[in-house]
Design a protein around this motif. Structure first.
Motif, PDB file in Angstrom:
ATOM      1  N   GLY A  14       0.814  -1.216   0.000  1.00  0.00           N
ATOM      2  CA  GLY A  14       0.000   0.000   0.000  1.00  0.00           C
ATOM      3  C   GLY A  14       0.842   1.258   0.000  1.00  0.00           C
ATOM      4  O   GLY A  14       0.537   2.234  -0.697  1.00  0.00           O
ATOM      5  N   LEU A  15       1.938   1.236   0.755  1.00  0.00           N
ATOM      6  CA  LEU A  15       2.804   2.426   0.834  1.00  0.00           C
ATOM      7  C   LEU A  15       3.606   2.621  -0.448  1.00  0.00           C
ATOM      8  O   LEU A  15       3.858   3.755  -0.856  1.00  0.00           O
ATOM      9  N   ALA A  16       3.988   1.527  -1.102  1.00  0.00           N
ATOM     10  CA  ALA A  16       4.677   1.647  -2.398  1.00  0.00           C
ATOM     11  C   ALA A  16       3.745   2.288  -3.416  1.00  0.00           C
ATOM     12  O   ALA A  16       4.133   3.183  -4.177  1.00  0.00           O
ATOM     13  N   ALA A  17       2.474   1.843  -3.421  1.00  0.00           N
ATOM     14  CA  ALA A  17       1.482   2.419  -4.340  1.00  0.00           C
ATOM     15  C   ALA A  17       1.249   3.893  -4.013  1.00  0.00           C
ATOM     16  O   ALA A  17       1.234   4.749  -4.903  1.00  0.00           O
ATOM     17  N   SER A 152     -11.797   8.594  -6.240  1.00  0.00           N
ATOM     18  CA  SER A 152     -11.860   8.363  -7.690  1.00  0.00           C
ATOM     19  C   SER A 152     -11.538   6.902  -8.032  1.00  0.00           C
ATOM     20  O   SER A 152     -12.115   6.318  -8.940  1.00  0.00           O
ATOM     21  N   HIS A 153     -10.587   6.315  -7.294  1.00  0.00           N
ATOM     22  CA  HIS A 153     -10.155   4.934  -7.529  1.00  0.00           C
ATOM     23  C   HIS A 153      -9.881   4.297  -6.175  1.00  0.00           C
ATOM     24  O   HIS A 153      -9.657   5.009  -5.197  1.00  0.00           O
ATOM     25  N   VAL A 154      -9.828   2.969  -6.151  1.00  0.00           N
ATOM     26  CA  VAL A 154      -9.491   2.268  -4.905  1.00  0.00           C
ATOM     27  C   VAL A 154      -8.408   1.227  -5.194  1.00  0.00           C
ATOM     28  O   VAL A 154      -8.518   0.449  -6.151  1.00  0.00           O
ATOM     29  N   ILE A 155      -7.370   1.242  -4.363  1.00  0.00           N
ATOM     30  CA  ILE A 155      -6.343   0.194  -4.420  1.00  0.00           C
ATOM     31  C   ILE A 155      -6.449  -0.604  -3.127  1.00  0.00           C
ATOM     32  O   ILE A 155      -6.370  -0.042  -2.027  1.00  0.00           O
ATOM     33  N   GLY A 301      -0.203  -6.765  -3.548  1.00  0.00           N
ATOM     34  CA  GLY A 301       0.307  -7.379  -2.328  1.00  0.00           C
ATOM     35  C   GLY A 301       1.345  -8.425  -2.668  1.00  0.00           C
ATOM     36  O   GLY A 301       1.500  -8.787  -3.837  1.00  0.00           O
ATOM     37  N   ASP A 302       2.043  -8.920  -1.653  1.00  0.00           N
ATOM     38  CA  ASP A 302       3.075  -9.928  -1.908  1.00  0.00           C
ATOM     39  C   ASP A 302       2.489 -11.162  -2.596  1.00  0.00           C
ATOM     40  O   ASP A 302       3.169 -11.860  -3.333  1.00  0.00           O
ATOM     41  N   ARG A 308       7.442 -12.170  -0.915  1.00  0.00           N
ATOM     42  CA  ARG A 308       8.499 -11.522  -0.120  1.00  0.00           C
ATOM     43  C   ARG A 308       8.226 -10.017  -0.006  1.00  0.00           C
ATOM     44  O   ARG A 308       7.353  -9.477  -0.676  1.00  0.00           O
ATOM     45  N   VAL A 309       9.015  -9.362   0.828  1.00  0.00           N
ATOM     46  CA  VAL A 309       8.909  -7.901   0.977  1.00  0.00           C
ATOM     47  C   VAL A 309       9.098  -7.244  -0.392  1.00  0.00           C
ATOM     48  O   VAL A 309       8.356  -6.342  -0.779  1.00  0.00           O
ATOM     49  N   GLU A 310      10.090  -7.736  -1.134  1.00  0.00           N
ATOM     50  CA  GLU A 310      10.343  -7.210  -2.478  1.00  0.00           C
ATOM     51  C   GLU A 310       9.105  -7.365  -3.370  1.00  0.00           C
ATOM     52  O   GLU A 310       8.724  -6.440  -4.091  1.00  0.00           O
ATOM     53  N   GLY A 311       8.447  -8.529  -3.283  1.00  0.00           N
ATOM     54  CA  GLY A 311       7.246  -8.778  -4.082  1.00  0.00           C
ATOM     55  C   GLY A 311       6.130  -7.805  -3.733  1.00  0.00           C
ATOM     56  O   GLY A 311       5.417  -7.312  -4.609  1.00  0.00           O
ATOM     57  N   ALA A 312       5.977  -7.530  -2.437  1.00  0.00           N
ATOM     58  CA  ALA A 312       4.933  -6.596  -1.992  1.00  0.00           C
ATOM     59  C   ALA A 312       5.201  -5.198  -2.555  1.00  0.00           C
ATOM     60  O   ALA A 312       4.297  -4.538  -3.078  1.00  0.00           O
ATOM     61  N   TRP A 313       6.457  -4.759  -2.476  1.00  0.00           N
ATOM     62  CA  TRP A 313       6.810  -3.415  -2.957  1.00  0.00           C
ATOM     63  C   TRP A 313       6.612  -3.314  -4.479  1.00  0.00           C
ATOM     64  O   TRP A 313       6.008  -2.352  -4.977  1.00  0.00           O
ATOM     65  N   LEU A 314       7.076  -4.324  -5.199  1.00  0.00           N
ATOM     66  CA  LEU A 314       6.935  -4.312  -6.665  1.00  0.00           C
ATOM     67  C   LEU A 314       5.461  -4.337  -7.079  1.00  0.00           C
ATOM     68  O   LEU A 314       5.064  -3.682  -8.037  1.00  0.00           O
ATOM     69  N   SER A 315       4.652  -5.094  -6.332  1.00  0.00           N
ATOM     70  CA  SER A 315       3.232  -5.191  -6.648  1.00  0.00           C
ATOM     71  C   SER A 315       2.518  -3.848  -6.423  1.00  0.00           C
ATOM     72  O   SER A 315       1.691  -3.427  -7.236  1.00  0.00           O
ATOM     73  N   GLY A 316       2.852  -3.179  -5.319  1.00  0.00           N
ATOM     74  CA  GLY A 316       2.265  -1.858  -5.055  1.00  0.00           C
ATOM     75  C   GLY A 316       2.622  -0.859  -6.144  1.00  0.00           C
ATOM     76  O   GLY A 316       1.775  -0.084  -6.605  1.00  0.00           O
ATOM     77  N   GLN A 317       3.876  -0.902  -6.544  1.00  0.00           N
ATOM     78  CA  GLN A 317       4.343  -0.037  -7.637  1.00  0.00           C
ATOM     79  C   GLN A 317       3.579  -0.312  -8.929  1.00  0.00           C
ATOM     80  O   GLN A 317       3.196   0.610  -9.650  1.00  0.00           O
ATOM     81  N   GLU A 318       3.378  -1.596  -9.210  1.00  0.00           N
ATOM     82  CA  GLU A 318       2.710  -2.003 -10.445  1.00  0.00           C
ATOM     83  C   GLU A 318       1.252  -1.545 -10.464  1.00  0.00           C
ATOM     84  O   GLU A 318       0.748  -1.072 -11.490  1.00  0.00           O
ATOM     85  N   ALA A 319       0.561  -1.665  -9.328  1.00  0.00           N
ATOM     86  CA  ALA A 319      -0.837  -1.206  -9.243  1.00  0.00           C
ATOM     87  C   ALA A 319      -0.907   0.288  -9.535  1.00  0.00           C
ATOM     88  O   ALA A 319      -1.760   0.752 -10.313  1.00  0.00           O
ATOM     89  N   ALA A 320       0.005   1.044  -8.926  1.00  0.00           N
ATOM     90  CA  ALA A 320       0.021   2.499  -9.132  1.00  0.00           C
ATOM     91  C   ALA A 320       0.359   2.828 -10.590  1.00  0.00           C
ATOM     92  O   ALA A 320      -0.243   3.719 -11.195  1.00  0.00           O
TER      93      ALA A 320
END
Length: 328
Positions: A14-17, A152-155, A301-302, A308-320
């Motif tokens: 969520g914070l990455a997004a 406007s949008h929900v993540i 999310g991961d 992993r933590v890396e997966g969670a961060w990459l996923s948040g970035q990708e959603a955004a």
């Protein structure tokens, strides 16, 4: 008036997004059912100091995440942890050094998510239970019956089982999330008056109820604490003992720890148990993030990647990234 984007979950995804959207000039508002940020990267304050009960460390392999972690390091939020690592198998405890770079938050794991949150608007202790899609905007209902919006949008950046019900208005996404199995994990912390006589600071465990253990004070910034150890049970043991009272969990995992140590361990001066119901996804996936761009609904999310933590961060970035691309 700018209508902000709602992000449900203030863990690493969520914070990455939120940060990616914020940097691109979009207004965001975060919601989390806990009292603070971090999710499974949060730390717990207790009588013996602050303990990392969830993620024990993380690694960085993807170039984008490596760059991000270097920024965290520059800001003083993250630091390398170089523990004396051991392996326990068939009753044998052997040193097991490796070349892996391991990172931890400094002076606690939650320093990273606290840093990422910065001054972004957030509602803590607020469990979102329902999403309502109007003609143009989203409104969120919480467990107290209060309404939040418009957005406007929900993540949705929560573990898959929690995301499933929130994705009800996008059945395809909901069924994808519903198919993700998340494994539980019991975590136990034990503190000893005198430091245990062992050079071990981290251990990968096989053939035991335990999966992993770490000496908390071996992590940078935590050396003022008594000798505190964090033990993680295996997914299988945690599943079998999901509803075991905390006292019994502590007793059994302390027993497994004592057996592994090969010397009498004294009675701890402090102990606690924490149950992670959704500790990690049972399998890795390659979705990156889930999106229904027409509805303006996204999930990350991961569990969308590696667990992993890396997966969670990459996923948040990708959603955004997908949301920004849709708005362009």
């Amino acid at each position: 008036m700018t209508v902000p984007i709602a992000i449900i979950g203030a863990g690493i995804a969520g914070l990455a997004a939120a940060n990616t959207l914020h940097k691109a000039g979009h207004a965001v508002h975060l919601f989390d059912k806990s009292r603070g940020s971090g999710g499974r990267m949060s730390s717990k304050r207790c009588d013996v100091g602050v303990l990392d009960l969830g993620a024990q460390y993380f690694t960085a392999r993807d170039r984008r995440f490596v760059d991000e972690v270097q920024q965290w390091q520059a800001k003083g939020w993250a630091i390398e942890w170089e523990p004396h690592l051991y392996h326990y198998k068939n009753g044998q405890l052997t040193p097991s050094p490796d070349e892996q770079t391991r990172w931890v938050g400094k002076p606690r794991m939650s320093a990273i998510t606290r840093g990422l949150l910065g001054h972004l608007p957030v509602s803590f202790s607020c469990q979102i239970t329902d999403l309502i899609h109007g003609e143009k905007h989203w409104h969120l209902l919480d467990a107290e019956g209060d309404e939040h919006g418009p957005f406007s949008h929900v993540i949705i950046a929560t573990p898959a089982p929690q995301a499933t019900s929130l994705l009800a208005s996008a059945p395809k996404l909901a069924s994808t999330a519903a198919g993700v199995k998340m494994e539980p994990a019991w975590a136990v912390a034990l503190a000893f008056e005198s430091p245990l006589d062992t050079p071990m600071e981290g251990c990968f465990v096989q053939g035991s109820p335990l999966d992993w253990l770490a000496r908390n004070r071996s992590k940078p910034g935590r050396d003022s604490q008594p000798d505190t150890w964090v033990l993680h049970a295996t997914s299988a043991w945690s599943k079998q003992n999901l509803d075991l009272p905390k006292e019994a969990v502590i007793e059994q995992l302390h027993g497994a720890f004592a057996e592994l140590m090969h010397f009498p361990t004294p009675a701890p001066i402090f102990s606690l148990a924490h149950r992670w119901l959704y500790a990690r996804p049972a399998a890795a996936h390659e979705w990156g993030a889930l999106a229904d761009a027409d509805l303006g609904l996204y999930a990350c999310g991961d569990w969308c990647l590696s667990g992993r933590v890396e997966g969670a961060w990459l996923s948040g970035q990708e959603a955004a990234r997908r949301l920004i691309e849709h708005l362009a």
